[in-house]
Enzyme design. Structure first.
Site, PDB file in Angstrom:
ATOM      1  CG  ASP A   1      -2.082   0.966   1.051  1.00 30.91           C
ATOM      2  OD1 ASP A   1      -3.230   0.514   0.916  1.00 30.91           O
ATOM      3  OD2 ASP A   1      -1.826   2.198   1.071  1.00 30.91           O
ATOM      4  CB  ILE A   2       0.859   4.200  -2.216  1.00 32.66           C
ATOM      5  CG1 ILE A   2       1.975   5.050  -2.773  1.00 32.66           C
ATOM      6  CG2 ILE A   2      -0.402   5.006  -1.983  1.00 32.66           C
ATOM      7  CD1 ILE A   2       1.715   5.575  -4.184  1.00 32.66           C
TER       8      ILE A   2
ATOM      9  CG  ASN B   1     -12.197  -0.516   3.836  1.00 27.43           C
ATOM     10  OD1 ASN B   1     -12.630  -0.875   4.931  1.00 27.43           O
ATOM     11  ND2 ASN B   1     -10.996   0.050   3.695  1.00 27.43           N
TER      12      ASN B   1
ATOM     13  N   GLY C   1     -15.839   3.218   3.545  1.00 22.74           N
ATOM     14  CA  GLY C   1     -14.712   4.079   3.198  1.00 22.74           C
ATOM     15  C   GLY C   1     -13.911   3.587   2.014  1.00 22.74           C
ATOM     16  CD  GLN C   2     -14.640  -0.465  -2.686  1.00 19.82           C
ATOM     17  OE1 GLN C   2     -15.753  -0.813  -2.288  1.00 19.82           O
ATOM     18  NE2 GLN C   2     -14.047  -1.005  -3.736  1.00 19.82           N
TER      19      GLN C   2
ATOM     20  CG  HIS D   1      -8.647  -2.853  -2.424  1.00 15.87           C
ATOM     21  ND1 HIS D   1      -9.584  -2.146  -3.153  1.00 15.87           N
ATOM     22  CD2 HIS D   1      -8.494  -2.181  -1.260  1.00 15.87           C
ATOM     23  CE1 HIS D   1      -9.965  -1.092  -2.459  1.00 15.87           C
ATOM     24  NE2 HIS D   1      -9.326  -1.087  -1.298  1.00 15.87           N
TER      25      HIS D   1
ATOM     26  CG  HIS E   1      -6.825  -2.857   3.088  1.00 19.77           C
ATOM     27  ND1 HIS E   1      -6.075  -1.719   2.862  1.00 19.77           N
ATOM     28  CD2 HIS E   1      -8.050  -2.601   2.560  1.00 19.77           C
ATOM     29  CE1 HIS E   1      -6.821  -0.809   2.239  1.00 19.77           C
ATOM     30  NE2 HIS E   1      -8.028  -1.321   2.041  1.00 19.77           N
TER      31      HIS E   1
HETATM   32  P1  AMP Z   1      -9.757   1.466   0.341  1.00 19.95           P
HETATM   33  O1  AMP Z   1      -9.910   2.662   1.232  1.00 19.95           O
HETATM   34  O2  AMP Z   1     -10.112   0.182   0.993  1.00 19.95           O
HETATM   35  O3  AMP Z   1     -10.413   1.668  -1.005  1.00 19.95           O
HETATM   36  O4  AMP Z   1      -8.201   1.331   0.091  1.00 19.95           O
HETATM   37  C1  AMP Z   1      -7.528   1.779  -1.036  1.00 19.95           C
HETATM   38  C2  AMP Z   1      -6.074   1.675  -0.707  1.00 19.95           C
HETATM   39  O5  AMP Z   1      -5.332   1.805  -1.907  1.00 19.95           O
HETATM   40  C3  AMP Z   1      -5.579   2.757   0.257  1.00 19.95           C
HETATM   41  O6  AMP Z   1      -5.031   2.134   1.415  1.00 19.95           O
HETATM   42  C4  AMP Z   1      -4.537   3.498  -0.567  1.00 19.95           C
HETATM   43  O7  AMP Z   1      -3.446   3.931   0.204  1.00 19.95           O
HETATM   44  C5  AMP Z   1      -4.140   2.465  -1.595  1.00 19.95           C
HETATM   45  N1  AMP Z   1      -3.595   2.991  -2.819  1.00 19.95           N
HETATM   46  C6  AMP Z   1      -4.112   3.961  -3.586  1.00 19.95           C
HETATM   47  N2  AMP Z   1      -3.329   4.179  -4.668  1.00 19.95           N
HETATM   48  C7  AMP Z   1      -2.301   3.304  -4.573  1.00 19.95           C
HETATM   49  C8  AMP Z   1      -1.155   3.025  -5.379  1.00 19.95           C
HETATM   50  N3  AMP Z   1      -0.900   3.699  -6.504  1.00 19.95           N
HETATM   51  N4  AMP Z   1      -0.307   2.061  -4.969  1.00 19.95           N
HETATM   52  C9  AMP Z   1      -0.542   1.384  -3.827  1.00 19.95           C
HETATM   53  N5  AMP Z   1      -1.608   1.583  -3.036  1.00 19.95           N
HETATM   54  C10 AMP Z   1      -2.474   2.536  -3.393  1.00 19.95           C
END
Ligand code: AMP
Length: 116
Positions: free
Chosen positions: A33-34, A89, A95-96, A102, A104
């Site tokens: 995760d970024i 999520n 909060g998606q 995906h 986590h």
């Molecule tokens: P959610 O809130 O469950 O939709 O989680 C989306 C996740 O994607 C968040 O934890 C972000 O930090 C992660 N995210 C968004 N863009 C990227 C990216 N380019 N590379 C890695 N993780 C990302």
């Protein structure tokens, strides 16, 4: 039919934007995760662009199982011997933010319950 849409994760799958990939096979991709919320924060996604858990269908049965088994594999590979949290999520109230299913994996610290 699962609703499909283009997201940042589709671009990661196609290698159009970089990601720190930790596992890949024909069906799934896993990358860091970024914006990590724990010392270890890894995402596992299907390559098939399912928008959210609610959009998974009976034909995705084995893919969904494969996703969870990949979570286990990736967590083991990351050395999370003492446990870890697995989060999906699903939709706005959860909060998606990225509309590509995906999972986590969060670990490397003590998690709290209930989550926020
Ligand atoms: P959610 O809130 O469950 O939709 O989680 C989306 C996740 O994607 C968040 O934890 C972000 O930090 C992660 N995210 C968004 N863009 C990227 C990216 N380019 N590379 C890695 N993780 C990302």
């Amino acid at each position: 039919m699962s609703e499909t849409t283009e997201t940042i994760f589709s671009k990661i799958i196609r290698r159009e934007i970089p990601a720190d990939i930790v596992y890949e096979d024909d069906l799934v991709l896993s990358f860091k995760d970024i914006q990590p919320q724990a010392p270890v924060h890894i995402l596992v996604i299907p390559k098939k662009p399912i928008r959210k858990l609610d959009n998974a269908e009976s034909q995705d049965h084995s893919l969904m199982g494969h996703l969870l088994l990949t979570v286990k594999r990736v967590a083991e590979q990351a050395g999370l011997k003492n446990g870890y949290r697995v989060v999906i999520n699903n939709g706005d109230d959860a909060g998606q933010t990225v509309h590509h299913l995906h999972i986590h994996i969060l670990g490397g610290r003590q998690m709290k319950w209930p989550p926020g």
